[in-house]
Write a protein that holds these residues in place. Structure first.
Motif, PDB file in Angstrom:
ATOM      1  N   ALA A  80       0.836  -1.211   0.000  1.00 11.54           N
ATOM      2  CA  ALA A  80       0.000   0.000   0.000  1.00 11.54           C
ATOM      3  C   ALA A  80       0.870   1.259   0.000  1.00 11.54           C
ATOM      4  O   ALA A  80       0.566   2.238  -0.696  1.00 11.54           O
ATOM      5  N   THR A  81       1.960   1.229   0.754  1.00  5.89           N
ATOM      6  CA  THR A  81       2.857   2.387   0.808  1.00  5.89           C
ATOM      7  C   THR A  81       3.642   2.514  -0.492  1.00  5.89           C
ATOM      8  O   THR A  81       3.886   3.627  -0.967  1.00  5.89           O
ATOM      9  N   LEU A  82       4.003   1.410  -1.088  1.00  9.90           N
ATOM     10  CA  LEU A  82       4.698   1.432  -2.372  1.00  9.90           C
ATOM     11  C   LEU A  82       3.835   2.106  -3.437  1.00  9.90           C
ATOM     12  O   LEU A  82       4.314   2.932  -4.221  1.00  9.90           O
ATOM     13  N   VAL A  83       2.563   1.800  -3.433  1.00  6.80           N
ATOM     14  CA  VAL A  83       1.627   2.437  -4.366  1.00  6.80           C
ATOM     15  C   VAL A  83       1.548   3.938  -4.079  1.00  6.80           C
ATOM     16  O   VAL A  83       1.544   4.767  -4.992  1.00  6.80           O
ATOM     17  N   LYS A  84       1.521   4.292  -2.803  1.00 13.07           N
ATOM     18  CA  LYS A  84       1.474   5.704  -2.410  1.00 13.07           C
ATOM     19  C   LYS A  84       2.723   6.443  -2.896  1.00 13.07           C
ATOM     20  O   LYS A  84       2.639   7.572  -3.392  1.00 13.07           O
ATOM     21  N   VAL A  85       3.885   5.811  -2.762  1.00 14.69           N
ATOM     22  CA  VAL A  85       5.146   6.394  -3.247  1.00 14.69           C
ATOM     23  C   VAL A  85       5.069   6.612  -4.758  1.00 14.69           C
ATOM     24  O   VAL A  85       5.387   7.689  -5.262  1.00 14.69           O
ATOM     25  N   ALA A  86       4.627   5.592  -5.478  1.00 14.66           N
ATOM     26  CA  ALA A  86       4.533   5.681  -6.937  1.00 14.66           C
ATOM     27  C   ALA A  86       3.594   6.810  -7.360  1.00 14.66           C
ATOM     28  O   ALA A  86       3.917   7.599  -8.243  1.00 14.66           O
ATOM     29  N   ARG A  87       2.460   6.893  -6.706  1.00 14.05           N
ATOM     30  CA  ARG A  87       1.502   7.954  -7.055  1.00 14.05           C
ATOM     31  C   ARG A  87       2.050   9.330  -6.739  1.00 14.05           C
ATOM     32  O   ARG A  87       1.864  10.275  -7.507  1.00 14.05           O
ATOM     33  N   HIS A  88       2.713   9.442  -5.602  1.00 16.78           N
ATOM     34  CA  HIS A  88       3.252  10.752  -5.219  1.00 16.78           C
ATOM     35  C   HIS A  88       4.272  11.255  -6.244  1.00 16.78           C
ATOM     36  O   HIS A  88       4.278  12.429  -6.590  1.00 16.78           O
ATOM     37  N   PHE A  89       5.116  10.360  -6.709  1.00 12.04           N
ATOM     38  CA  PHE A  89       6.179  10.763  -7.633  1.00 12.04           C
ATOM     39  C   PHE A  89       5.811  10.571  -9.106  1.00 12.04           C
ATOM     40  O   PHE A  89       6.640  10.815  -9.989  1.00 12.04           O
ATOM     41  N   ASN A  90       4.594  10.139  -9.374  1.00 12.29           N
ATOM     42  CA  ASN A  90       4.136   9.950 -10.750  1.00 12.29           C
ATOM     43  C   ASN A  90       4.991   8.957 -11.524  1.00 12.29           C
ATOM     44  O   ASN A  90       5.390   9.199 -12.661  1.00 12.29           O
ATOM     45  N   VAL A  91       5.309   7.860 -10.876  1.00 14.85           N
ATOM     46  CA  VAL A  91       6.059   6.783 -11.520  1.00 14.85           C
ATOM     47  C   VAL A  91       5.306   5.478 -11.286  1.00 14.85           C
ATOM     48  O   VAL A  91       4.370   5.425 -10.495  1.00 14.85           O
ATOM     49  N   THR A  92       5.714   4.444 -11.976  1.00 15.90           N
ATOM     50  CA  THR A  92       5.062   3.153 -11.779  1.00 15.90           C
ATOM     51  C   THR A  92       5.765   2.362 -10.684  1.00 15.90           C
ATOM     52  O   THR A  92       6.960   2.556 -10.420  1.00 15.90           O
ATOM     53  N   VAL A  93       5.026   1.478 -10.043  1.00 16.10           N
ATOM     54  CA  VAL A  93       5.602   0.577  -9.048  1.00 16.10           C
ATOM     55  C   VAL A  93       6.651  -0.303  -9.713  1.00 16.10           C
ATOM     56  O   VAL A  93       7.727  -0.540  -9.150  1.00 16.10           O
ATOM     57  N   ASP A  94       6.359  -0.766 -10.917  1.00 19.44           N
ATOM     58  CA  ASP A  94       7.315  -1.596 -11.650  1.00 19.44           C
ATOM     59  C   ASP A  94       8.648  -0.879 -11.838  1.00 19.44           C
ATOM     60  O   ASP A  94       9.713  -1.474 -11.704  1.00 19.44           O
ATOM     61  N   TRP A  95       8.602   0.397 -12.155  1.00 15.88           N
ATOM     62  CA  TRP A  95       9.846   1.156 -12.324  1.00 15.88           C
ATOM     63  C   TRP A  95      10.583   1.296 -10.995  1.00 15.88           C
ATOM     64  O   TRP A  95      11.797   1.130 -10.935  1.00 15.88           O
ATOM     65  N   LEU A  96       9.829   1.590  -9.924  1.00 19.63           N
ATOM     66  CA  LEU A  96      10.457   1.736  -8.605  1.00 19.63           C
ATOM     67  C   LEU A  96      11.221   0.482  -8.190  1.00 19.63           C
ATOM     68  O   LEU A  96      12.236   0.558  -7.517  1.00 19.63           O
ATOM     69  N   LEU A  97      10.717  -0.680  -8.608  1.00 24.52           N
ATOM     70  CA  LEU A  97      11.335  -1.949  -8.218  1.00 24.52           C
ATOM     71  C   LEU A  97      12.308  -2.482  -9.262  1.00 24.52           C
ATOM     72  O   LEU A  97      12.887  -3.548  -9.090  1.00 24.52           O
ATOM     73  N   GLY A  98      12.475  -1.752 -10.372  1.00 22.68           N
ATOM     74  CA  GLY A  98      13.415  -2.165 -11.399  1.00 22.68           C
ATOM     75  C   GLY A  98      12.878  -3.211 -12.362  1.00 22.68           C
ATOM     76  O   GLY A  98      13.626  -3.811 -13.124  1.00 22.68           O
ATOM     77  N   ILE A  99      11.573  -3.416 -12.353  1.00 16.52           N
ATOM     78  CA  ILE A  99      10.948  -4.401 -13.236  1.00 16.52           C
ATOM     79  C   ILE A  99      10.777  -3.825 -14.640  1.00 16.52           C
ATOM     80  O   ILE A  99      10.922  -4.514 -15.636  1.00 16.52           O
ATOM     81  N   ASP A 100      10.473  -2.543 -14.704  1.00 21.61           N
ATOM     82  CA  ASP A 100      10.230  -1.855 -15.970  1.00 21.61           C
ATOM     83  C   ASP A 100      11.209  -0.692 -16.079  1.00 21.61           C
ATOM     84  O   ASP A 100      11.508  -0.029 -15.095  1.00 21.61           O
ATOM     85  N   SER A 101      11.686  -0.421 -17.270  1.00 21.75           N
ATOM     86  CA  SER A 101      12.650   0.669 -17.452  1.00 21.75           C
ATOM     87  C   SER A 101      11.975   2.001 -17.776  1.00 21.75           C
ATOM     88  O   SER A 101      12.642   3.019 -17.880  1.00 21.75           O
ATOM     89  N   SER A 102      10.664   2.020 -17.932  1.00 17.87           N
ATOM     90  CA  SER A 102       9.945   3.255 -18.236  1.00 17.87           C
ATOM     91  C   SER A 102       9.447   3.886 -16.935  1.00 17.87           C
ATOM     92  O   SER A 102       8.470   3.427 -16.356  1.00 17.87           O
ATOM     93  N   PRO A 103      10.112   4.962 -16.482  1.00 17.38           N
ATOM     94  CA  PRO A 103       9.816   5.478 -15.153  1.00 17.38           C
ATOM     95  C   PRO A 103       8.558   6.321 -15.025  1.00 17.38           C
ATOM     96  O   PRO A 103       7.791   6.159 -14.107  1.00 17.38           O
ATOM     97  N   GLN A 104       8.381   7.223 -15.927  1.00 14.09           N
ATOM     98  CA  GLN A 104       7.370   8.243 -15.703  1.00 14.09           C
ATOM     99  C   GLN A 104       6.045   7.923 -16.366  1.00 14.09           C
ATOM    100  O   GLN A 104       5.985   7.589 -17.540  1.00 14.09           O
ATOM    101  N   ILE A 105       5.001   8.068 -15.601  1.00 16.19           N
ATOM    102  CA  ILE A 105       3.656   7.971 -16.142  1.00 16.19           C
ATOM    103  C   ILE A 105       3.360   9.251 -16.924  1.00 16.19           C
ATOM    104  O   ILE A 105       2.636   9.246 -17.892  1.00 16.19           O
ATOM    105  N   ILE A 106       3.972  10.352 -16.520  1.00 18.33           N
ATOM    106  CA  ILE A 106       3.675  11.641 -17.134  1.00 18.33           C
ATOM    107  C   ILE A 106       4.883  12.212 -17.874  1.00 18.33           C
ATOM    108  O   ILE A 106       5.118  13.403 -17.864  1.00 18.33           O
ATOM    109  N   GLU A 107       5.640  11.373 -18.550  1.00 16.87           N
ATOM    110  CA  GLU A 107       6.830  11.821 -19.272  1.00 16.87           C
ATOM    111  C   GLU A 107       6.542  12.936 -20.261  1.00 16.87           C
ATOM    112  O   GLU A 107       7.377  13.769 -20.524  1.00 16.87           O
ATOM    113  N   LYS A 108       5.355  12.948 -20.800  1.00 20.15           N
ATOM    114  CA  LYS A 108       5.034  13.928 -21.835  1.00 20.15           C
ATOM    115  C   LYS A 108       4.913  15.355 -21.297  1.00 20.15           C
ATOM    116  O   LYS A 108       4.832  16.297 -22.047  1.00 20.15           O
ATOM    117  N   TYR A 109       4.933  15.525 -19.980  1.00 18.66           N
ATOM    118  CA  TYR A 109       4.802  16.839 -19.387  1.00 18.66           C
ATOM    119  C   TYR A 109       6.161  17.485 -19.161  1.00 18.66           C
ATOM    120  O   TYR A 109       7.152  16.812 -18.924  1.00 18.66           O
TER     121      TYR A 109
END
Length: 122
Positions: free
Chosen positions: A51-80
């Protein structure tokens, strides 16, 4: 012994926190954890609970997968732009009443811009 996810999370979390110029105490308050917990995460000793991991991801606008190194695409809002990301970060730190005030302020600014455009077109 820290697992690989904890090591990756530690590096990425610390970078996100320092990029937004937050102290461990400040980010701990935002995430509703202790400063010691943030310190443990940044040392790579543990990862947050789900639950806290999801909160971290939402706060920083990144995916949980990126935070854990599963996915190399960090930003949900890269286009901004950086300014847009910063505004989103600030908005997310506001309480619900202040969020309403913020949105109202933006709407007033947009209305003023429309009125300027209309009057200059006449």
């Amino acid at each position: 012994m820290p697992n690989e996810y904890a090591k990756v999370f530690a590096l990425k979390f610390r970078q996100l926190r320092t990029d937004c110029k937050k102290t461990q105490d400040e980010i701990a308050e935002i995430l509703d954890v202790t400063q010691q917990t943030v310190q443990i995460w940044e040392k790579g000793e543990h990862t947050p609970k789900i639950a806290t991991l999801v909160k971290v991801a939402r706060h920083f606008n990144v995916t949980v997968d990126w935070l854990l190194g599963i996915d190399s695409s960090p930003q949900i809002i890269e286009k901004y732009s950086d300014n847009e990301k910063y505004l989103i970060s600030l908005y997310r730190q506001l309480n619900i009443d202040d969020k309403d005030v913020f949105v109202g302020f933006i709407n007033v600014m947009l209305l003023k811009n429309k009125e300027k455009e209309t009057s200059s077109a006449s």
